[in-house]
Scaffold this motif. Structure first.
Motif, PDB file in Angstrom:
ATOM      1  N   TYR A  33      61.327   6.978  69.388  1.00  0.00           N
ATOM      2  CA  TYR A  33      62.341   7.814  69.358  1.00  0.00           C
ATOM      3  C   TYR A  33      62.202   9.095  68.379  1.00  0.00           C
ATOM      4  O   TYR A  33      61.179   8.669  67.485  1.00  0.00           O
ATOM      5  N   TYR A  37      67.120  15.772  61.478  1.00  0.00           N
ATOM      6  CA  TYR A  37      68.162  15.602  60.189  1.00  0.00           C
ATOM      7  C   TYR A  37      68.314  17.006  59.676  1.00  0.00           C
ATOM      8  O   TYR A  37      67.244  17.526  59.297  1.00  0.00           O
ATOM      9  N   PHE A  47      73.061  13.699  60.708  1.00  0.00           N
ATOM     10  CA  PHE A  47      72.017  13.330  61.761  1.00  0.00           C
ATOM     11  C   PHE A  47      72.383  14.395  62.892  1.00  0.00           C
ATOM     12  O   PHE A  47      73.617  15.132  63.038  1.00  0.00           O
ATOM     13  N   ARG A  50      69.046  12.337  68.299  1.00  0.00           N
ATOM     14  CA  ARG A  50      68.090  11.279  68.661  1.00  0.00           C
ATOM     15  C   ARG A  50      67.473  11.397  70.029  1.00  0.00           C
ATOM     16  O   ARG A  50      68.381  11.504  71.108  1.00  0.00           O
TER      17      ARG A  50
END
Lengths: 117, 116
Positions: A33, A37, A47, A50
């Motif tokens: 992954y 950030y 965040f 992802r």
């Protein structure tokens, strides 16, 4: 060995310019992954995105877009029409999904973005 | 989204004293919590991984007797910096991983430790 490289230490742009933050990663895992950030001066990590290794589709979220290219092991981040509030340090990170990994993040050194009015 | 809190947000202590930092997952259970350290103008470096009910796993170069980690419940992990020295001054950030998830993890707001 796993590694994340953000070659740009600092970038300075003028408001409304587009800016791309580079991220190159190294991993032997086939499942992993990738993250971005944002860390403003307050220190709290925000965040942004992802992406898993099987999803190479580019993503756009408002002024933010990400370009994931497995062929070059890159996961670049573009801010369109930058604003002063975008000023922060941006980190790219990798998390491997192999049996021995518990999912901790390996961070790049970060890119400090300064957007001037 | 899931929320992780840290307490205190800032602490100043004298050299030689110990400081405890708490990391709590407020609305989910975290089987795994991570502790990171960030020196000024540097990146985040993993210090240790803690799993509820078992001993923490420390990264190479991190002294386990100096940085005591306790993960006594599914919502709380603590990091105690024992006999703190000025070189321990840093920004400590915890993150919590949702049990059984696809590596989704959530970060706390961080604790800035200054040792005088």
């Amino acid at each position: 060995a796993q590694k994340v490289t953000q070659a740009q230490t600092e970038i300075s742009v003028v408001e409304k310019e587009d800016v791309t933050l580079d991220c190159v990663y190294e991993t032997r895992d086939t499942t992993y992954y990738l993250f971005w950030y944002k860390q403003p001066p307050s220190g709290e990590l925000v965040f942004l995105i992802r992406r898993n290794s099987f999803d190479e589709q580019n993503e756009i979220s408002g002024r933010y877009s990400w370009n994931f290219q497995k062929s070059t092991s890159s996961f670049n981040f573009t801010i369109t029409a930058s604003q002063v509030v975008d000023s922060a340090v941006y980190f790219c990170a990798l998390s491997e999904a192999s049996g021995g990994s518990q999912g901790n993040l390996i961070f790049g050194k970060g890119t400090k973005l300064s957007v001037k009015p | 989204g899931a929320v992780v809190s840290q307490h205190p947000s800032r602490v100043i202590c004298k050299s030689g004293t110990s400081v405890k930092i708490e990391c709590r997952s407020l609305d989910f259970q975290a089987t795994t919590m991570f502790w990171y350290r960030q020196f000024p103008k540097q990146s985040l470096m993993l210090m240790a991984t803690s799993n509820e009910g078992s001993k923490a796993t420390y990264e190479q170069g991190v002294e386990k007797d100096k940085f005591l980690i306790n993960h006594a419940s599914l919502t709380l992990s603590t990091l105690t910096v024992t006999s703190a020295h000025p070189e321990d001054s840093s920004f400590y950030i915890c993150s919590a991983r949702v049990g059984g998830s696809s590596y989704e993890q959530y970060f706390g707001p961080g604790t800035r430790l200054t040792v005088t």
